[in-house]
Design a protein around this motif. Structure first.
Motif: not given
Length: 275
Positions: A196-218, A220-223
């Motif tokens: 498992k990746f050791d994400y800091p809190e802000r990265e975990i939040n970004k992953l949660n946003i990723l799931t909520d909006n049905n968007m991939s991590n990449i 999110i980074e592009i946006i």
């Protein structure tokens, strides 16, 4: 590594059969062979959206091992974690443990079945699988306590002589110094280890946003990069994110179709808008 190569080295490394022909171990270590070894990258937490599949095979297993280790080191980002007591930099995953898992998969794989190990990178973890299951008469407890019975002792010797592995069984111990035993999955014909990746809190939040909006991590980074620079090019996006330009083009196409972004103006002088 300082080892002398003489006319007897093929026999010393057991790379020939009794009748003088090259054996399968020699084939694995040859400069050219027909063994495909891939590293697959997915944009999500499962294998639904493949964004890249890179070939590391068709060459000496030593070269494959070094190139795969380098690939994983390249994606091992450094994050800053801020706690109540201090601020420290942490890596996405433990590089020593992952290196051990890579070399273990290559050395202990049941090559006679001609199924190579599988290396996969997901948005939240790494997965490394090898063929063959546990050694004969081994229990899971034996395995996790560092007991070792390599299928190919000669291959293990070569990897050890080249400092790619330590002593027998120490790879498992090194992995379990950094991770819990639950990282291992055992099947009758396969062994898989997940990091498992050791994400800091802000990265975990970004992953949660990723799931909520049905968007991939990449995506999110592009946006996020487009928000910082609306004139950013696809080449610049690829360089910043660390993927190929074709991957960026494919993900932008998805974002345009889903109406997450739009392009205003011409191809050359236009800019990106976040919807």
């Amino acid at each position: 590594m300082g080892y002398p190569i003489n006319n007897n080295f093929l026999e010393q490394l057991n790379l020939k059969t009794e009748d003088g022909r090259f054996n399968y171990l020699a084939y694995l270590l040859a400069d050219n062979n027909e063994i495909s070894i891939k590293v697959a990258t997915y944009s999500t937490t499962d294998s639904y959206d493949l964004i890249e599949s890179e070939e590391y095979g068709y060459c000496c297993l030593i070269k494959s091992a070094k190139n795969i280790i380098n690939k994983f080191n390249q994606i091992n980002k450094t994050f800053t974690k801020i706690t109540y007591e201090d601020r420290k930099e942490v890596k996405l995953f433990d590089s020593i443990a992952v290196k051990e898992a890579i070399t273990n998969a290559l050395v202990h794989n049941a090559w006679e079945r001609e199924y190579p190990p599988k290396f996969e990178i997901f948005s939240d973890h790494i997965s490394i699988s090898s063929t063959g299951g546990l050694p004969r008469n081994f229990t899971e407890e034996d395995f996790l306590n560092g007991f070792s019975a390599p299928r190919y002792p000669e291959l293990m010797r070569v990897f050890k002589d080249l400092d790619l592995v330590e002593q027998l069984g120490t790879g498992i111990i090194r992995i379990l110094k950094a991770y819990d035993k639950s990282v291992y999955e055992f099947y009758p014909n396969f062994i898989r280890v997940n990091f498992k990746f050791d994400y800091p809190e802000r990265e975990i939040n970004k992953l949660n946003i990723l799931t909520d909006n049905n968007m991939s991590n990449i995506q999110i980074e592009i946006i996020n990069l487009m928000k910082q620079d609306k004139y950013i090019t696809q080449d610049e996006l690829a360089k910043n994110i660390g993927v190929s330009r074709s991957t960026i083009a494919r993900q932008i196409k998805i974002l345009l179709e889903r109406e997450k972004i739009r392009r205003s103006g011409s191809t050359k002088s236009g800019y990106w808008e976040i919807i």
